[in-house]
Design an enzyme around this catalytic site. Structure first.
Site, PDB file in Angstrom:
ATOM      1  N   ARG A  19     -78.416  57.312  17.511  1.00 38.21           N
ATOM      2  CA  ARG A  19     -78.004  56.032  16.947  1.00 38.21           C
ATOM      3  C   ARG A  19     -78.933  54.918  17.443  1.00 38.21           C
ATOM      4  NH1 ARG A  19     -72.209  54.757  19.949  1.00 38.21           N
ATOM      5  NH2 ARG A  19     -73.005  54.524  22.075  1.00 38.21           N
ATOM      6  N   ARG A  43     -73.416  44.714  26.138  1.00 36.98           N
ATOM      7  CA  ARG A  43     -72.062  44.370  25.701  1.00 36.98           C
ATOM      8  C   ARG A  43     -71.430  43.424  26.709  1.00 36.98           C
ATOM      9  NH1 ARG A  43     -70.626  50.231  25.094  1.00 36.98           N
ATOM     10  NH2 ARG A  43     -72.760  50.315  24.370  1.00 36.98           N
ATOM     11  N   LYS A 103     -76.035  60.066  21.687  1.00 32.82           N
ATOM     12  CA  LYS A 103     -74.631  60.070  22.097  1.00 32.82           C
ATOM     13  C   LYS A 103     -74.104  61.499  22.069  1.00 32.82           C
ATOM     14  CE  LYS A 103     -70.054  58.122  21.132  1.00 32.82           C
ATOM     15  NZ  LYS A 103     -69.264  57.200  20.281  1.00 32.82           N
ATOM     16  N   ARG A 114     -71.872  59.445  28.394  1.00 31.36           N
ATOM     17  CA  ARG A 114     -72.340  60.573  27.580  1.00 31.36           C
ATOM     18  C   ARG A 114     -73.415  60.117  26.608  1.00 31.36           C
ATOM     19  NH1 ARG A 114     -67.440  61.341  23.224  1.00 31.36           N
ATOM     20  NH2 ARG A 114     -66.870  59.157  23.103  1.00 31.36           N
ATOM     21  N   ASP A 170     -65.881  46.536  26.870  1.00 36.02           N
ATOM     22  CA  ASP A 170     -67.068  47.383  26.959  1.00 36.02           C
ATOM     23  C   ASP A 170     -67.505  47.890  25.588  1.00 36.02           C
ATOM     24  OD1 ASP A 170     -64.493  48.854  27.682  1.00 36.02           O
ATOM     25  OD2 ASP A 170     -65.746  50.525  27.084  1.00 36.02           O
ATOM     26  N   ASN A 171     -66.709  47.642  24.557  1.00 38.96           N
ATOM     27  CA  ASN A 171     -67.073  48.033  23.195  1.00 38.96           C
ATOM     28  C   ASN A 171     -67.420  46.836  22.319  1.00 38.96           C
ATOM     29  OD1 ASN A 171     -66.603  50.749  23.751  1.00 38.96           O
ATOM     30  ND2 ASN A 171     -64.462  50.640  23.132  1.00 38.96           N
TER      31      ASN A 171
END
Length: 579
Positions: free
Chosen positions: A255, A262, A185, A165, A332-333
């Site tokens: 953002r 990552r 986002k 997204r 993934d974060n």
């Protein structure tokens, strides 16, 4: 299929033509400055070209470039935007989906606009800016991209994830020479949306916008937020996964980060056996973001890994120093640049509790605040596994030894930060005990984390010596109920006396610069969200101002009760992954 050897303007023109999109007139003609696509024609050059030299470019002359991301890597050859398994690429071209209803600009960050994006704050009044930040308009030179990555979610390999997204809408190099990647986002579906609708809702977007900026002003490496828009589009969410589906409003945050790569960016390539592409991505990241590492050094991946291990330990120690729990510390974060990204069900602790879990979806309490350092170790191990196919036997052994040092790095940094929070100077063998002793007292009494340290910074030595805790120091009063409080205070005062060349005034002034008075507690964010849902954004704007100066007492913040004991209803708040 067009890859890295095809000029980006030609590639984009071919893609746009196939997709039935118009190519903006300025595409490919916006490199007159030699640094970033701001000056669009010869006449603007003759007129002095870059208004951005003065730090206030007009939006009509401002633009982005996707060249630095398109040139090095092959792009997903499939042009249609539908959910699918993607291979042999880093990005898929995917355009944002505009809202169908009216769009309202809720908030902007003046500092991000002016100091990072070289735009004057007045740009927020322009229609084309609103179209840009809401995904309706693409700037010249931009090729919107969705990033392919994978990840371990709650300890289990989840396969392909990706930007489900979010759209990376371009790269901007500002007047300071800083390179920033801009991402929307909540801007619609991509090939990585899985079963989602590609949208974000207002409540989660308010939280991300406010917290990313709040973390910056707390001095913690983080992505930034430039703007927040809300629509009247209906977005349906089962917020707590209990079958209670509700209608919410769609929102988008613009953002920024130096990079959105990552750990999962490398994991997906290693898992798929795309080692050449993984090597190219690693070399790109090293060249762009790790200037101290020579890109032709045979040990460059080892040096890269060592740096990430050290910086990750530092980041998590910083989180702990302000009582911040990320909530979803999946691979993934976790940024390869060791910055805080992907704000979801985060939370700042109220009462000190090592078992604090901000995410009600985390049934196993995997990501409780007291386990964040261990999760960092887990994630760095997964990064090591992804790197191993590119390392020789000696390098693999050295990399394992580097990982073994992570705990020591974290422990040293954690101790440094908490010594600073307590105003301690120099070295003393009892410092670790003094810190642990205090945290145990706080845990036993459920003393407020933020305000205990803040009120210690505002207490004089005489007040502590006499155990005279002013009534307004409510957190310290809670702590003082512990039977061992006086013993800790005695040890603390003895230790302060060992601060060479220090004074009580200097100590309190020093502590006040590292112990915030205001953080974005969940109840504070919730208060702003409830008003925002009624189209009252006054508290969002108030929090923007307050959180820019978290260490300074502010009259408006005091009136709002942001430094007071959290209200009773705060204990019942729930935050989940759903957004």
């Amino acid at each position: 299929m067009w890859g890295p050897l095809v000029p980006w303007t030609v590639a984009w023109a071919a893609w746009a033509a196939a997709a039935g999109r118009a190519v903006p007139e300025a595409a490919g003609a916006s490199r007159a400055c030699g640094r970033a696509p701001l000056c669009l024609n010869e006449s603007s050059l003759q007129q002095g070209c870059c208004e951005r030299e003065r730090g206030a470019a007009s939006f009509s002359a401002w633009g982005l470039s996707s060249e630095s991301l398109l040139d090095p890597f092959p792009i997903d050859p499939i042009q249609e935007n539908y959910v699918r398994n993607v291979r042999n690429c880093i990005f898929s071209v995917a355009y944002p989906t505009p809202f169908k209803s009216r769009v309202l600009l809720v908030a902007v960050s003046k500092e991000v606009l002016e100091d990072i994006l070289d735009l004057d704050i007045s740009v927020k009044e322009k229609v084309d800016f609103l179209q840009f930040v809401s995904g309706e308009k693409v700037t010249p030179g931009s090729v919107p991209l969705a990033h392919r990555y994978g990840g371990h979610q709650f300890g289990i390999w989840a396969g392909q994830l990706g930007d489900g997204r979010a759209h990376l809408i371009g790269v901007y190099t500002n007047r300071h020479g800083e390179r920033w990647e801009l991402q929307l986002k909540g801007s619609g579906k991509t090939p990585y949306s899985r079963n989602g609708d590609g949208r974000a809702v207002l409540r989660s977007s308010v939280r991300e916008f406010l917290c990313s900026e709040a973390m910056h002003y707390l001095g913690i490496p983080t992505s930034r937020a430039a703007s927040l828009v809300v629509s009247d589009d209906d977005v349906w969410r089962d917020q707590f996964y209990n079958g209670n589906i509700k209608k919410e409003r769609g929102a988008i945050v613009l953002r920024l980060a130096k990079s959105w790569f990552r750990i999962g960016s490398l994991e997906i390539l290693a898992r798929s056996g795309e080692l050449d592409l993984q090597r190219r991505l690693l070399d790109f990241v090293i060249q762009e973001h790790f200037p101290s590492i020579a890109v032709n050094d045979s040990n460059r991946y080892l040096e890269f890994y060592s740096t990430v291990v050290l910086q990750t330990a530092n980041l998590i120690a910083l989180w702990m120093s302000v009582g911040f729990a990320h909530g979803v510390c999946n691979t993934d974060n976790f940024s390869l640049l060791s910055i805080t990204i992907d704000y979801g069900p985060f939370g700042f602790m109220d009462s000190y509790d090592p078992n604090f879990v901000p995410n009600t979806s985390d049934d196993e309490r995997r990501y409780k605040i007291g386990n964040q350092a261990n999760v960092g170790l887990f994630n760095l191990n997964k990064l090591l596994q992804a790197l191993k196919p590119l390392l020789d036997p000696r390098q693999k052994q050295l990399a394992s030894q580097i990982l073994e040092e992570y705990g020591k790095h974290y422990y040293i940094r954690f101790t440094e930060l908490f010594k600073t929070k307590l105003g301690l100077l120099g070295e003393n063998e009892d410092d670790n005990y003094l810190i642990a002793f205090l945290l145990k007292l706080m845990e036993d009494t459920k003393a407020d984390f933020t305000m205990t340290f803040r009120q210690l910074s505002e207490s004089t030595e005489d007040q502590l010596k006499e155990l005279h805790i002013p009534e307004e120091f409510w957190a310290l009063q809670d702590l003082a109920k512990h039977k061992l409080f006086s013993e800790w205070v005695t040890r603390y005062l003895l230790r302060l006396n060992r601060n060479k060349g220090d004074s009580d005034t200097k100590r309190r002034r020093r502590m006040a610069t590292v112990n915030p008075r205001y953080v974005l507690r969940n109840w504070i964010a919730e208060s702003a969200i409830r008003k925002a849902n009624l189209n009252d954004f006054s508290e969002v704007h108030l929090l923007q101002q307050v959180l820019q100066h978290p260490f300074q007492r502010q009259q408006a913040a005091e009136k709002a009760g942001y430094s007071q004991r959290p209200p009773a209803w705060a204990k019942d708040l729930k935050v989940s992954c759903s957004s």
